[in-house]
Motif scaffolding. Structure first.
Motif, short mmCIF file in Angstrom:
data_model
loop_
_atom_site.label_atom_id
_atom_site.label_comp_id
_atom_site.label_asym_id
_atom_site.label_seq_id
_atom_site.Cartn_x
_atom_site.Cartn_y
_atom_site.Cartn_z
N LYS A 247 43.04 35.68 33.85
CA LYS A 247 41.97 35.50 34.85
C LYS A 247 42.49 34.71 36.05
O LYS A 247 42.23 35.08 37.21
N GLU A 248 43.25 33.64 35.78
CA GLU A 248 43.77 32.81 36.88
C GLU A 248 44.81 33.57 37.69
O GLU A 248 44.83 33.46 38.93
N GLU A 249 45.66 34.34 37.03
CA GLU A 249 46.70 35.07 37.76
C GLU A 249 46.10 36.23 38.56
O GLU A 249 46.60 36.56 39.65
N MET A 250 45.05 36.85 38.04
CA MET A 250 44.42 37.94 38.78
C MET A 250 43.76 37.45 40.07
O MET A 250 43.62 38.21 41.03
N LYS A 251 43.36 36.18 40.08
CA LYS A 251 42.79 35.62 41.30
C LYS A 251 43.81 35.61 42.45
O LYS A 251 43.43 35.64 43.62
N MET A 252 45.09 35.55 42.10
CA MET A 252 46.15 35.51 43.12
C MET A 252 46.45 36.89 43.69
O MET A 252 47.09 37.01 44.72
N PRO A 254 45.50 40.21 45.53
CA PRO A 254 44.43 40.50 46.49
C PRO A 254 43.79 41.89 46.38
O PRO A 254 42.65 42.07 46.78
N LYS A 259 45.75 44.69 40.75
CA LYS A 259 45.04 44.08 39.63
C LYS A 259 45.11 44.98 38.40
O LYS A 259 45.32 44.52 37.27
N TYR A 262 48.51 44.95 36.99
CA TYR A 262 48.71 43.70 36.25
C TYR A 262 48.15 43.82 34.83
O TYR A 262 48.77 43.35 33.86
#
Length: 416
Positions: A247-252, A254, A259, A262
């Protein structure tokens, strides 16, 4: 009664772990730590309890495909059992392999690899979400026409086989190494060394790894665990930690296309503009296993509570058919709560003492409703009163011990 082979074998699991403990002590190979072993079993407990509800997904959908799309009506006999056993392990190989190679699926499987030890208790360290990502790999067997009852039996035996290979007490096994999965082959699978990553995915047979290019012989002793240790004894957090990281890495990331990439690329993948794929690094000389220390008396307390919890859990799993859904949800919640509470004790969380007092009270009430169907009222009152008195005395006694222990630990660096 629950006739799942995995549930029926619960007593044998603990007998074999006891034998392994004796063998490892004789071999002077201490691979058991109480906090790690209890966490492993906790994760197995949580997996079995959550599986009560996820069976609707796995067995339910398999049965639907069998009834609606089955091409044949394959009879249940000895020969079709062996054929299904072989084909099931082939499906297991691909489900297992892709659980390592797809980031989203790895979130379900990483739980099993997150212990930094390797012993029979690790075999019980199972995920509560893996079924969500892997049940579809077995649907071709339903379309072919293999009976759901036979599938449940075969899947249980396949999982039981994999229990005994989680040990360092057994070395190489000669001729069997050529076609069967063995402790040596599976130790490789649990290694976090770069040469061992994503190798030896077979369940019962190792031949699929040899056929499809994922076989690795055991050479140097593996370092066990995952490349980013979870560093927690909390079974709920162990189950969701990888998803939290995702969840935190997907926020990075854009854009939607990256996504999705990923989610379905290998664990460690990021777009090039964020640094690209992060390869597995070798284990450094400064590597230390995650560990926590509590007073010995508190370890005894957890062990005592754990034995009592295992009694309730075994009764729950063996008698699922006798409970309505509200009771199932209530007892499941209590069991999971208890496992989280034990992790709080091991990690010395600030909340552990107050909430453990509350948990014991709820545990007594819940067991009152269970025992009233099994034993005379007087016996239930005596048993639960003794349990509550012992628990609260132990908590009171340990509260002072813990304070003294923490004070001595905090002062140690200053006196060294």
């Amino acid at each position: 009664m629950n006739l799942s082979p995995v549930v029926i074998a619960i007593p044998m699991y603990f007998i074999l772990m006891g034998i392994e403990l004796l063998v490892l002590r004789f071999q002077k190979n201490p691979t058991y730590r109480l906090n790690d072993a209890i966490t492993n079993i906790n994760l197995g407990v949580v997996s079995q309890v959550s599986g009560v509800f996820l069976k609707v997904l796995s067995i339910g959908i398999y049965t639907f495909f069998f009834e609606k799309f089955g091409l044949f009506q394959i009879p249940n006999n000895v020969w079709t059992f062996f054929i299904l056993f072989f084909l099931y392990d082939l499906c297991y190989y691909w489900a297992h392999r892709l659980s390592h190679e797809i980031n989203l699926f790895w979130g379900g499987h990483v739980v099993h690899h997150s212990s930094e030890e390797y012993n029979l208790s690790v075999a019980l360290r199972q995920s509560s979400t893996q079924t969500i990502w892997t049940f579809m790999f077995y649907l071709p067997l339903a379309v072919i026409g293999f009976d759901p009852v036979m599938l449940v039996l075969v899947s249980g035996i396949n999982l039981l086989y994999q229990f005994w290979i989680h040990t360092e007490a057994i070395d190489r096994m000669g001729f069997l190494e050529k076609f069967m999965n063995t402790p040596s082959h599976h130790r490789v699978h649990h290694g976090r060394n770069p040469k061992y990553i994503d190798k030896n995915h077979g369940g019962t047979f190792i031949i699929f790894d040899k056929w499809f290019g994922t076989f690795q012989e055991e050479e140097e002793r593996p370092t066990y665990g995952i490349t980013t240790p979870v560093q927690s004894w909390n079974p709920v957090w162990v189950n969701i930690s990888h998803y939290a990281t995702m969840k935190e890495e997907m926020k990075m990331i854009p854009n939607l296309k990256d996504k999705m990439r990923y989610l379905f690329n290998k664990p460690g993948w990021l777009p090039e503009y964020l640094g690209g794929y992060r390869p597995v690094k070798d284990v450094g000389p400064d590597y230390k296993k995650f560990d926590t220390t509590v007073p010995l008396a508190l370890n005894y307390y957890v062990f005592f509570q754990y034995v009592v919890l295992m009694g309730l859990t075994a009764f729950f799993l063996f008698n699922l058919g006798k409970f309505d859904w509200m009771t199932k949800v209530g007892l499941s919640t209590l069991i999971v709560w208890s496992t989280v509470s034990f992790s709080g004790i091991f990690e010395q969380k600030k909340w552990y003492h107050v909430q453990e007092i509350l948990r014991v009270a709820v545990f007594v009430v819940a067991n009152w409703f269970v025992l009233k169907e099994l034993a005379p009222e007087n016996i239930s009152i005596v048993f639960l009163s003794i349990y509550a008195a012992l628990s609260y005395f132990w908590l009171w006694y340990n509260y002072g011990t813990v304070k003294s222990f923490q004070k001595s630990v905090n002062q140690t660096p200053q006196n060294a």
